[in-house]
Write an enzyme that holds these catalytic residues in place. Sequence first.
Site, short mmCIF file in Angstrom:
data_model
loop_
_atom_site.label_atom_id
_atom_site.label_comp_id
_atom_site.label_asym_id
_atom_site.label_seq_id
_atom_site.Cartn_x
_atom_site.Cartn_y
_atom_site.Cartn_z
N ASP A 113 -98.37 -1.15 44.32
CA ASP A 113 -97.43 -1.18 43.20
C ASP A 113 -96.66 0.15 43.15
OD1 ASP A 113 -96.38 -2.00 40.55
OD2 ASP A 113 -97.74 -0.44 39.80
N ASP A 158 -94.47 1.67 39.86
CA ASP A 158 -94.56 2.43 38.61
C ASP A 158 -95.99 2.55 38.12
OD1 ASP A 158 -91.63 2.79 37.96
OD2 ASP A 158 -91.71 0.61 38.19
N THR A 188 -93.82 -5.17 43.93
CA THR A 188 -93.16 -4.68 42.73
C THR A 188 -92.50 -5.80 41.93
OG1 THR A 188 -91.41 -3.18 41.94
CG2 THR A 188 -91.08 -4.18 44.09
N GLY A 189 -92.21 -5.52 40.68
CA GLY A 189 -91.43 -6.45 39.87
C GLY A 189 -89.94 -6.33 40.12
N LYS A 242 -98.35 -11.53 41.93
CA LYS A 242 -98.59 -10.67 43.10
C LYS A 242 -99.82 -11.11 43.90
CE LYS A 242 -96.47 -6.38 41.36
NZ LYS A 242 -96.71 -4.93 41.08
N ASP A 269 -101.88 -0.79 38.63
CA ASP A 269 -102.29 -0.19 37.35
C ASP A 269 -102.04 -1.08 36.13
OD1 ASP A 269 -99.34 0.28 37.57
OD2 ASP A 269 -99.65 1.31 35.67
N ASN A 329 -99.28 -6.90 35.64
CA ASN A 329 -98.71 -7.68 36.74
C ASN A 329 -99.42 -7.43 38.06
OD1 ASN A 329 -97.61 -5.03 36.68
ND2 ASN A 329 -95.85 -5.66 37.88
#
Length: 268
Positions: free
Chosen positions: A8, A10, A42-43, A195, A218, A221
């Site tokens: 991931d 952020d 990632t989103g 994910k 973290d 998601n």
Amino acid sequence: MIKLCTIDLDGTLFDNQKKISQENKIAIENAKKLGCKIVIATGRPMSGVLPVLQELYLLNEDDYVICYNGAKILKVQSNEVIFASTLDGKSAKELYALSKKLKTNYHAFRLNEELITDMHNPYTDKEASLNKINDIIVDFKNIKDSDLFIKCMMVGSSDTLDTAFNQLPSDILKTYSVVRSSPIFLEFLNKNSHKGAALEILANHLGISMNETMAIGDAGNDLEMIRRAGIGVAMKNSFKEILYEADFITTSNEESGVAFALNHFLNK
């Protein structure tokens, strides 16, 4: 041996200034040399993650990226779509109406990756800034039921989204994959998209056993990929539910926790 690791951005690979530490860069390069495929999960859309892929030299023909929290898997160099899922316009309008009832702001990504919203607001502006795109103002009443979307999002302050999430109808939770990607973003995707599913699809595509995978994250998601990976790694700064589900807790994003985890498992 770990052959595939999804990471991931952020709160995970990025420190609090959205920078990648030198320790993390070195650990990722060493992991690649040891035969571990590194995949950013990632989103963000491709436009938002491309600078990271460039910084980490993940631009080769055999490099992949997971975007939109699992709704798209792409080959980086060719932009070939390995997997994609969508929501229809009827769903986008249903979620928009619900956002008004729950008093949140709202935006959505069309299949062509346009970011649309009904009004400018600080949270949509942040989304646009992060991904280096413009948001387009639309009247959601004019969206056709047959229009296709990658994901829809309720956005607002952390407290606003806490309240909204607790008030989501049970049928919404059953119909969509609902993930909290950050305190200010609540995302709605196709029920089969997250994910974790993307990790499984990519591992199968590459002929890699799930026992040979690792996932580092973290936030909400990241939960499914941490659950499904052979080794699920939570950052020290993770949401409580991520810490609970993880197989291993690494140091925080301010302490190059990605490097710590990669070195811990790949140097054994």
